[in-house]
Motif scaffolding. Structure first.
Motif, mmCIF file in Angstrom:
data_model
loop_
_atom_site.group_PDB
_atom_site.id
_atom_site.type_symbol
_atom_site.label_atom_id
_atom_site.label_comp_id
_atom_site.label_asym_id
_atom_site.label_seq_id
_atom_site.Cartn_x
_atom_site.Cartn_y
_atom_site.Cartn_z
ATOM 1 N N PHE A 20 17.652 70.862 39.920
ATOM 2 C CA PHE A 20 16.624 71.975 39.297
ATOM 3 C C PHE A 20 16.215 71.223 38.011
ATOM 4 O O PHE A 20 15.134 71.320 37.510
ATOM 5 C CB PHE A 20 17.184 72.975 38.962
ATOM 6 C CG PHE A 20 16.753 74.143 40.175
ATOM 7 C CD1 PHE A 20 15.456 74.628 39.998
ATOM 8 C CD2 PHE A 20 17.775 74.609 41.158
ATOM 9 C CE1 PHE A 20 15.077 75.561 41.176
ATOM 10 C CE2 PHE A 20 17.383 75.305 41.988
ATOM 11 C CZ PHE A 20 16.122 75.810 41.902
ATOM 12 N N MET A 21 17.263 70.582 37.286
ATOM 13 C CA MET A 21 16.848 69.644 36.107
ATOM 14 C C MET A 21 15.871 68.514 36.334
ATOM 15 O O MET A 21 14.807 68.511 35.641
ATOM 16 C CB MET A 21 18.128 68.923 35.401
ATOM 17 C CG MET A 21 17.964 68.195 34.129
ATOM 18 S SD MET A 21 19.017 66.959 33.885
ATOM 19 C CE MET A 21 18.550 65.637 35.062
ATOM 20 N N LEU A 92 11.159 62.982 44.534
ATOM 21 C CA LEU A 92 12.223 63.552 43.770
ATOM 22 C C LEU A 92 13.747 63.016 44.448
ATOM 23 O O LEU A 92 14.642 62.550 43.556
ATOM 24 C CB LEU A 92 12.306 64.964 43.636
ATOM 25 C CG LEU A 92 12.834 65.756 42.565
ATOM 26 C CD1 LEU A 92 12.320 65.317 41.238
ATOM 27 C CD2 LEU A 92 12.735 67.151 42.857
ATOM 28 N N ALA A 93 13.732 63.269 45.778
ATOM 29 C CA ALA A 93 14.967 62.755 46.460
ATOM 30 C C ALA A 93 15.204 61.296 46.157
ATOM 31 O O ALA A 93 16.442 60.954 46.032
ATOM 32 C CB ALA A 93 14.642 63.064 47.826
ATOM 33 N N ASP A 94 14.278 60.416 45.940
ATOM 34 C CA ASP A 94 14.403 58.997 45.938
ATOM 35 C C ASP A 94 15.076 58.676 44.559
ATOM 36 O O ASP A 94 16.163 58.108 44.456
ATOM 37 C CB ASP A 94 13.195 58.107 46.083
ATOM 38 C CG ASP A 94 12.536 57.866 47.484
ATOM 39 O OD1 ASP A 94 13.294 58.523 48.400
ATOM 40 O OD2 ASP A 94 11.772 57.265 47.700
ATOM 41 N N ALA A 248 15.536 67.144 47.883
ATOM 42 C CA ALA A 248 14.693 66.851 48.807
ATOM 43 C C ALA A 248 13.912 68.282 49.295
ATOM 44 O O ALA A 248 12.655 68.257 49.339
ATOM 45 C CB ALA A 248 15.220 66.511 50.095
ATOM 46 N N ILE A 249 14.648 69.325 49.157
ATOM 47 C CA ILE A 249 14.204 70.643 49.330
ATOM 48 C C ILE A 249 13.066 71.101 48.113
ATOM 49 O O ILE A 249 12.182 71.419 48.497
ATOM 50 C CB ILE A 249 15.175 71.654 49.560
ATOM 51 C CG1 ILE A 249 16.098 71.678 50.813
ATOM 52 C CG2 ILE A 249 14.381 73.087 49.394
ATOM 53 C CD1 ILE A 249 17.262 72.310 50.937
ATOM 54 N N LEU A 250 13.293 70.884 46.934
ATOM 55 C CA LEU A 250 12.819 71.336 45.783
ATOM 56 C C LEU A 250 11.543 70.261 46.028
ATOM 57 O O LEU A 250 10.455 70.635 45.566
ATOM 58 C CB LEU A 250 13.351 71.090 44.564
ATOM 59 C CG LEU A 250 14.547 72.056 44.140
ATOM 60 C CD1 LEU A 250 15.273 71.496 43.151
ATOM 61 C CD2 LEU A 250 14.044 73.560 44.055
ATOM 62 N N ILE A 258 7.608 64.170 50.943
ATOM 63 C CA ILE A 258 8.161 63.884 52.151
ATOM 64 C C ILE A 258 8.786 62.349 52.100
ATOM 65 O O ILE A 258 7.922 61.397 52.055
ATOM 66 C CB ILE A 258 7.634 64.037 53.500
ATOM 67 C CG1 ILE A 258 7.326 65.610 53.483
ATOM 68 C CG2 ILE A 258 8.530 63.827 54.565
ATOM 69 C CD1 ILE A 258 6.160 65.895 54.875
ATOM 70 N N PRO A 259 9.950 62.036 52.108
ATOM 71 C CA PRO A 259 10.613 60.766 51.663
ATOM 72 C C PRO A 259 10.107 60.016 53.093
ATOM 73 O O PRO A 259 10.154 60.483 54.280
ATOM 74 C CB PRO A 259 12.155 60.751 51.817
ATOM 75 C CG PRO A 259 12.420 62.254 51.102
ATOM 76 C CD PRO A 259 11.181 63.069 51.930
#
Length: 291
Positions: A20-21, A92-94, A248-250, A258-259
């Motif tokens: 979340f941060m 974000l996930a990357d 990944a969800i956020l 989408i990665p």
């Protein structure tokens, strides 16, 4: 609930908070990473000061710990700046996964700074994680995200160095809340000159997002500290990678991210190396290694 399950619960809570941060940092919009870092650390500073005051630990430190405190703060500040820059530019996930290279770099820095031996299982894990990071970075002069990806990788490296100095300080008897307080104070002072001369005006919404990022970061820091008080790292550290799932969800719901296939392959490789190390450290993977 036994101690191990409490540790798992807290480390997942920490991963959730840090995800979340990252999301709040991204939502804060087009602001310099240094400015975002200042507000993130300001909130952590206030929280750490309150904890030190209430716990009566005090604001003093051992003189021989000043150098590792400063080095921890320098690398920690660099890690945050690089991570925030990557968050603003990458999926974000990357960005979260590149930051999770820090445990592997901690192994390398522990060898360099603490003279701890690296066995071949650890060496394979570090090498494998590096290969996985290349799938996320996708080094190419045609890749417009190369610089942010390299920044994220550098952020993971700096974080690994910072965690090594945290371990050194822990071995020397320095209290966790004071380490957080010193680091947050150092980061605020280091970034303050930029704010004075290059401050970018912020809307009320941006201020709120940065304050929420700081609250989430403070929650993540204290949750991960609690996690390692309840259970050893070798038993619970693998659950910290749940942050990638949360990110990944956020990223999907907040930013429509989408990665790509190569990033996904990099996630699998890095997480696979983390699981490999987890099984080895907990003795569930029997390999003949001379430690």
């Amino acid at each position: 609930m036994n101690q191990k399950y409490k540790g798992i619960l807290y480390i997942v809570l920490s991963a959730f908070s840090f995800a979340f941060m990252n999301a709040f940092v991204r939502l804060a919009g087009d602001l310099p990473s240094i400015q975002k870092s200042f507000f993130r650390n300001l909130v952590a500073l206030i929280f750490a000061a309150i904890v030190l005051k209430r716990s009566k630990i005090g604001f003093s430190y051992k003189k021989e710990n000043l150098k590792p405190l400063i080095l921890r703060s320098i690398f920690g500040t660099l890690g945050i700046l690089c991570n925030f820059y990557a968050i603003d530019k990458l999926v974000l996930a990357d960005a979260s996964m590149l930051n999770k290279m820090s445990p592997f770099f901690a192994i390398l820095f522990s060898y360099l700074l603490l003279k701890e031996k690296i066995d071949w299982v650890q060496a394979i894990s570090v090498a494998g994680a590096f290969v996985g990071s290349l799938f996320i970075i996708k080094p190419s002069f045609h890749n417009v995200e190369l610089i942010p990806a390299l920044a994220g990788f550098a952020g993971g490296m700096a974080a690994g160095a910072a965690y090594t100095f945290v371990r050194i300080l822990g071995q020397k008897g320095e209290k966790g809340p004071f380490i957080v307080f010193f680091f947050s104070s150092f980061s605020c002072v280091a970034t303050l000159p930029f704010l004075i001369f290059q401050y970018h005006a912020m809307s009320l919404t941006q201020v709120i997002y940065l304050l929420l990022a700081g609250l989430a970061a403070a929650g993540g820091q204290f949750a991960i500290t609690a996690a390692y008080c309840y259970a050893p790292a070798k038993e619970i550290s693998i659950y910290d990678y749940s942050q990638i799932i949360f990110s990944a969800i956020l990223g999907f719901f907040l930013f429509g991210q989408i990665p790509d296939f190569y990033s996904g392959l990099g996630y699998v490789i890095i997480c696979g190396m983390a699981i490999f190390m987890f099984l080895y450290n907990t003795g569930k993977l029997k390999i003949g290694v001379n430690k």
